[in-house]
Design a protein around this motif. Structure first.
Motif, PDB file in Angstrom:
ATOM      1  N   VAL A  99      -8.999 -41.222-122.751  1.00 31.61           N
ATOM      2  CA  VAL A  99      -7.924 -41.366-121.767  1.00 31.61           C
ATOM      3  C   VAL A  99      -6.588 -41.564-122.488  1.00 31.61           C
ATOM      4  N   ALA A 100      -6.612 -42.311-123.592  1.00 31.60           N
ATOM      5  CA  ALA A 100      -5.399 -42.488-124.398  1.00 31.60           C
ATOM      6  C   ALA A 100      -4.917 -41.150-124.954  1.00 31.60           C
ATOM      7  N   THR A 109      -3.200 -39.327-122.245  1.00 31.59           N
ATOM      8  CA  THR A 109      -1.877 -39.940-122.070  1.00 31.59           C
ATOM      9  C   THR A 109      -0.907 -39.433-123.133  1.00 31.59           C
ATOM     10  N   ALA A 152       3.139 -41.841-116.575  1.00 33.80           N
ATOM     11  CA  ALA A 152       1.818 -41.515-117.125  1.00 33.80           C
ATOM     12  C   ALA A 152       1.279 -42.667-117.967  1.00 33.80           C
ATOM     13  N   GLN A 194       0.386 -45.761-115.575  1.00 32.72           N
ATOM     14  CA  GLN A 194      -0.802 -45.563-114.746  1.00 32.72           C
ATOM     15  C   GLN A 194      -2.083 -45.555-115.577  1.00 32.72           C
ATOM     16  N   SER A 195      -2.018 -45.005-116.790  1.00 34.55           N
ATOM     17  CA  SER A 195      -3.197 -44.985-117.663  1.00 34.55           C
ATOM     18  C   SER A 195      -3.604 -46.400-118.055  1.00 34.55           C
ATOM     19  N   LEU A 212      -7.201 -48.127-116.872  1.00 32.78           N
ATOM     20  CA  LEU A 212      -8.218 -48.533-117.847  1.00 32.78           C
ATOM     21  C   LEU A 212      -8.481 -50.037-117.836  1.00 32.78           C
ATOM     22  N   VAL A 268      -4.358 -47.322-125.037  1.00 31.10           N
ATOM     23  CA  VAL A 268      -3.500 -46.479-124.212  1.00 31.10           C
ATOM     24  C   VAL A 268      -2.025 -46.707-124.556  1.00 31.10           C
ATOM     25  N   LEU A 296      -1.980 -38.615-112.465  1.00 28.15           N
ATOM     26  CA  LEU A 296      -3.319 -39.020-112.903  1.00 28.15           C
ATOM     27  C   LEU A 296      -4.224 -37.805-113.140  1.00 28.15           C
ATOM     28  N   ILE A 317      -3.376 -36.268-116.421  1.00 34.82           N
ATOM     29  CA  ILE A 317      -3.930 -37.042-117.540  1.00 34.82           C
ATOM     30  C   ILE A 317      -5.434 -36.847-117.640  1.00 34.82           C
ATOM     31  N   LEU A 318      -6.098 -36.967-116.492  1.00 34.37           N
ATOM     32  CA  LEU A 318      -7.561 -36.913-116.486  1.00 34.37           C
ATOM     33  C   LEU A 318      -8.109 -35.505-116.697  1.00 34.37           C
ATOM     34  N   GLY A 372      -8.279 -36.126-120.181  1.00 28.09           N
ATOM     35  CA  GLY A 372      -9.034 -37.335-120.478  1.00 28.09           C
ATOM     36  C   GLY A 372     -10.491 -37.272-120.074  1.00 28.09           C
TER      37      GLY A 372
END
Length: 470
Positions: free
Chosen positions: A82-83, A86, A105, A108-109, A113, A166, A256, A259-260, A263
């Motif tokens: 996830v980092a 990001t 971004a 929210q990450s 987490l 993150v 999100l 990012i995902l 991620g």
């Protein structure tokens, strides 16, 4: 003969582009890579020094730390994925001068987490016994008991670990690699100091023994979280400033998803990869305490030798993401190829140097001659197959910078399960080659990955998302 050789060298692409390669190395790669290298070195040294502190207590304690950390790596790999997403979104956004999206971004990450880490904490607290039964396999009862103790202590630091990973990922995406470096140096010093005192005591206090190592890691992580929070909230960097109250704002689904989209495939790849490593750990767990300890030591040393590769891989993610965010196609391709060849040279050079010193390096962890001998042979094999490492692990970093995460996920999962699990089990357990057979499955995994990822690089298909836009 010498004149012909010189003429051939001058005709090579490397020689003709030597000036532009020097600019790329010293102006783009080195300023980003050096702090990341020091940061990654600090992370590895934290693990090594913690191992040193525990190894002086006994082999069972060292084996327990290795088993517990193998599970923690699954959780950490998810956080790191996830980092990574990001970092890419922040780099893309800043490449397009969209600072608001970059900040959103990152914020929210971190919030996402931390919430997930709290759920994981509850899960491990209630399921710790069964987790240990799975990862420890046929290990001795004492090793299992110690593994559970260490796991329950380190799980307390999951929220801090999520925030740190993150937060550092966002800073690296913004091109600020120095602050994460300073953070990890501070955490290293704190971990060593606190853990030593808690394990062995000070003055007239005898210390807490084995549990002091777990407490030391957890406390140092919360100190690191406070450092990152201060940097992002009170002392904003040039690119990122996240007010404390913003962490309580609602999520933006579009950001999100962006990012995902990186991620999730990266986390599935990393988690499945570490689950595979965990299963191979259960193969090794039934081979005796000495083999468990040697396997852990060899992995620790190999991680240190491969450190330049991980550093340049992380650098390639930032460089590729930023260049593509600026709308460039040719430069990311050329830069990723250069980083790949540079990594291959550095790792092969270090692997060659490690061959005569494998026994000495292993002896720094333990005095047990049986453990040293097993670890030495594993490191020799590692050196033999090192030429495949860069194409297996550095190229996927660059692909993820281009948001080509799905391809790397499927290749990594398929290769890992076929080679590390199936082949590793056949050679290591069924045919009785022991830990050498398990490692052979890992090396075969490297070879398969290399073939697929290198083909992806030269075909240019990893840039499919960006070619459509142009």
């Amino acid at each position: 003969m010498n004149v012909q050789l010189v003429d051939r060298l001058r005709k090579t692409q490397l020689y003709q582009k030597r000036r532009s390669n020097n600019v790329l190395l010293w102006r783009e790669i080195f300023p980003l890579a050096m702090p990341i290298f020091i940061e990654n070195l600090s992370v590895i040294l934290m693990g090594i020094f913690s191992t040193f502190l525990v190894s002086w207590i006994g082999s069972a304690e060292m084996a327990a730390v290795g088993l517990a950390e193998s599970f923690n790596m699954i959780i950490m790999s998810f956080f790191m994925a996830v980092a990574l997403g990001t970092s890419v979104v922040v780099a893309f956004s800043l490449g397009r001068h969209n600072r608001k999206k970059a900040v959103s971004a990152a914020r929210q990450s971190i919030t996402l987490l931390i919430l997930i880490s709290l759920l994981l904490f509850v899960f491990v607290e209630f399921s710790g016994y069964w987790i240990v039964e799975i990862i420890a396999g046929k290990a001795e009862p004492k090793v299992k008991e110690l593994t559970l103790t260490f796991l329950k202590l380190t799980v307390l630091g999951y929220p801090a670990l999520a925030f740190i990973l993150v937060g550092c990922g966002a800073l690296r995406g913004a091109g600020n690699t120095k602050l994460p470096m300073y953070l990890n140096i501070i955490m290293n010093i704190l971990n060593l100091s606190i853990s030593y005192v808690l394990i062995y005591g000070a003055f007239n206090w005898k210390g807490l023994g084995f549990i002091g190592a777990g407490i030391g890691i957890t406390v140092s992580r919360y100190c690191g979280m406070i450092f990152i929070l201060i940097v992002l909230t009170i002392k904003p960097s040039r690119a990122l400033f996240i007010p404390l109250r913003s962490y309580f704002h609602s999520f933006n689904a579009k950001i999100l998803i962006d990012i995902l989209s990186i991620g999730i495939p990266a986390s599935v790849e990393s988690v499945m990869f570490n689950i595979g490593k965990l299963l191979t750990q259960t193969f090794v767990a039934g081979m005796g305490t000495s083999t468990i300890a040697a396997n852990f030591i060899a992995f620790s040393i190999a991680g240190l030798l491969n450190l330049p590769g991980g550093t340049l891989g992380s650098t390639s993610t930032i460089i590729v993401g930023k260049r593509l965010g600026m709308g460039q196609i040719y430069q990311p391709t050329r830069q990723l190829k250069f980083i790949f060849h540079l990594t291959s040279f550095l790792l092969c050079f270090l692997a060659f140097l490690s061959i005569p010193f494998a026994g000495l390096l292993s002896s720094m962890y333990t005095n047990d001659q049986e453990v040293i001998e097993i670890s030495k042979h594993l490191l020799w094999l590692n050196a033999l197959f090192t030429p495949f490492w860069a194409s297996s692990f550095v190229l996927p970093y660059g692909f993820k910078g281009a948001k080509d995460a799905n391809y790397t996920m499927w290749v990594a999962i398929g290769s890992m399960w076929m080679c590390r699990i199936v082949i590793g089990y056949i050679f290591g357990v069924y045919l009785g080659f022991g830990v050498i057979g398990v490692w052979f499955g890992m090396f075969l995994d490297w070879i398969i990955r290399s073939i697929f990822f290198y083909q992806r690089l030269i075909s240019g298909k990893w840039l499919w998302r960006h070619k459509k836009r142009l």
